[in-house]
Enzyme design. Sequence first.
Site, short mmCIF file in Angstrom:
data_model
loop_
_atom_site.label_atom_id
_atom_site.label_comp_id
_atom_site.label_asym_id
_atom_site.label_seq_id
_atom_site.Cartn_x
_atom_site.Cartn_y
_atom_site.Cartn_z
N HIS A 567 0.84 -1.21 0.00
CA HIS A 567 0.00 0.00 0.00
C HIS A 567 0.87 1.26 0.00
CE1 HIS A 567 -3.60 2.44 1.18
NE2 HIS A 567 -2.65 3.20 1.70
N GLU A 568 1.81 1.33 0.94
CA GLU A 568 2.65 2.53 1.03
C GLU A 568 3.54 2.69 -0.20
OE1 GLU A 568 1.91 4.68 3.14
OE2 GLU A 568 0.63 3.39 4.36
N HIS A 571 1.74 4.56 -2.94
CA HIS A 571 1.87 6.01 -2.85
C HIS A 571 3.22 6.47 -3.41
CE1 HIS A 571 -1.76 6.95 -0.70
NE2 HIS A 571 -1.45 6.21 0.35
N HIS A 574 3.29 6.54 -7.13
CA HIS A 574 2.58 7.71 -7.65
C HIS A 574 3.49 8.95 -7.60
CE1 HIS A 574 -1.63 9.82 -7.74
NE2 HIS A 574 -1.01 9.89 -8.89
#
Length: 776
Positions: A567-568, A571, A574
Amino acid sequence: MFVRFYKRLDRQYIQSQRRWILSSNKCLLQGNKNATISPLRRAFDDQDHWEESQAQNTSSEQDNKGKNSSYFWSRSKATAPQVAHTGLFQNPYLNSPEGLRKFANKSLTEATALVRNLREDSSQEGLVRYIIRLDQLSDILCRVIDLCEFLRAAHPDEQFVAAAQECHEQMFEIMNILNTDVVLCKRLKQVLSDENISSKLSSEEIRVGHILLEDFEKAGAYASPEVRKQFIQLSQNISIIGQDFINNTESLSSSYIKIPCKDLESSGTSHLVLRQLTKDTMGNNYKIPTSGYAPYTLLNACPSEAIRRQVWTAMFSCSEKQVKRLKSLLQLRRKLANIMGATDYVSYQLEGKMAKSPENVKNFLNTLVDHTKPLAAGELEELAKLKRNVENLSETNTLKLMRPWDRDYYSSLSPNFTRPNHRVDGFTSINTYFSLGVVMQGISDLFRDIYGISLKPVVAQAGETWAPDVRKLQVISETEGIIGLIYCDLLERPGKTTSPSHFTVCCSRQIYPEENDFSTIQVGENPDGSRFQMPVISLICNFRATRHGKNKSLCLLELSDVETLFHEMGHALHSMLGRTQLQNLSGTRCVTDFVELPSILMEHFAKDRRVLLRISSNYATGEPIPEELLSAFQEQNNFLKNTETFSQIKMSMLDQRLHSITDQDDIIAVYHGLEREMEVLVDDQTNWCGRFGHLFGYGASYYSYLMDRAIAAKIWDHLFKKDPFSRSSGEKFKEGVLKWGGSRDAWQCIADALDEPRLVKGDDWAMRFIGEVEDM
């Protein structure tokens, strides 16, 4: 407007740096002479080697002052003068709390000069470059405010944290003053409305200009001086009380509770459990801590519902002082919304978001409730049957029968839902196949397969990181070279935030010919020779490392930890790929209800059996995980899946209601009322809303997590479900979503990714389409 930051995050100077010499480019795994370990994996899994390389690098810097610094495992280009001791993130100011203050003051001086230029330069060239200069102003402020946001959460030195809070308050106030600057606002409006000027601007500049104009107007730039003054003060107070609220979300109403020995001993609780508990000085009561292992053990093992309720209530209740902080935060936000002409903070906050209006959010959440509530009730029915049998109850309504303090106890009794305690019969622990280094290498391999980028470890310079176990990674593109830097602070440490987080330390943006001071940033070079400000982010987790065999320490991850790391890293991806011309729209600087999409999509990869089988490797033998073991754990990880989703729906609804009520004195009543209305695992005993930290960071927009879960599920099904390693699907998602950062309308990005042009409108149909998702 001038600062848009999200956690959820000197030139990279082109220099030849000598490679740290290893006895072999790949090193043998412990216990398996035929297996090899990659440099990336070794950086995280071989603590002795990491410490040795850190020490050698520091020694090399001291011995070669003025020469090239020593990196290992990869080369990077640079032309910066070398120093024996740099500052955090290679910013020479950031080697002490006082240095941070000097950096903030230097930035303030630069910002003041730039504001003067923006006000005074009315030439044609000045107006054409006006939006670029506004963006540079934003960048100056961001590189202090975002940095301080990170330091407050992660730096182990309390003096550094105090300095970060001081500098954050100083620069945040400046930002709010600029947000209400009438002269800057009017000139921006002139630039956008004058066709002779706007025709010379890029589409990205025009988009940034319109976003900044909306932010000016939202901050009251056209309002009276008194209203603007109020806006500045309210914004400052919200920031301060919000940080205080966040800092105390882990504070409980009491550190322990007392339960009479006779009650607990006659409850049927195992003596093995009781022996782990301590008694008060008189020996009449057990002292049950409200945090740590003991209370969870009782929730799993105590047959008495009354005792479980008492323990559970204490675990999830906060102090009245914390509730007052939340009330103050909500009151300040409502007042700010009112002076800006909005009926409530929800309406004010949703302007410019994908959802557009409170009604759309309400309809979206109600669609999820209609779909998810029956599924959650079905999951709880098996546990309700057990409770009826054990307690000889006649209640037939599952949702009335099951309370939150029942879930763990009856789960432990159910043969169908019991979670394995790290093991499945005949197999070793599942976490032995997912060491931190194995998972990081797996993420790098996945990124290489679908996006053409990979992760390479380098040893940081002395003083570049805030803790000795921080790893520095370069993000390498197959076609562009180094495109960004990730500082990984992934192991538990006292004092750092307990929430896994992505912090933007420095956004990417274009470097302009007139810029020549790169002493506080790291700079990358595009294939065409143009330069860009290197995106720098920090990832924070709290994984635990323990001793395993010959390793000094090794961090082994459960499947939930693997999902967290994926998940991290979503980010981070992105931030790295969304390298826009202007920093205002770089990476995760997009609308709030779009920002979680890349990270939640990565969770789908972390749950996919094909991905997990490919990346797994036993830390001692190098063997991949047996499919039977993985299947067993994945089945257990789906335990109460819809019930967990429903809890997220309740939190999203709570966020909307608390930010729309007129009387903030009744927030506990609002919380309990919503719980009873929603019916699933009703909590009408605690004041847990005071511990809901996202009410500050995601105020009035917590629904974003669910909205992006729904979008991510549709994108996964459309692009990656058939083949999670597809380069063509990865390129489609990168070109349609990731590379734009916030420079393109989010609905347009989603429409392209899903090949559904009707979504471009972002209307009621689009919201219903997103909400109608089978498996989130």
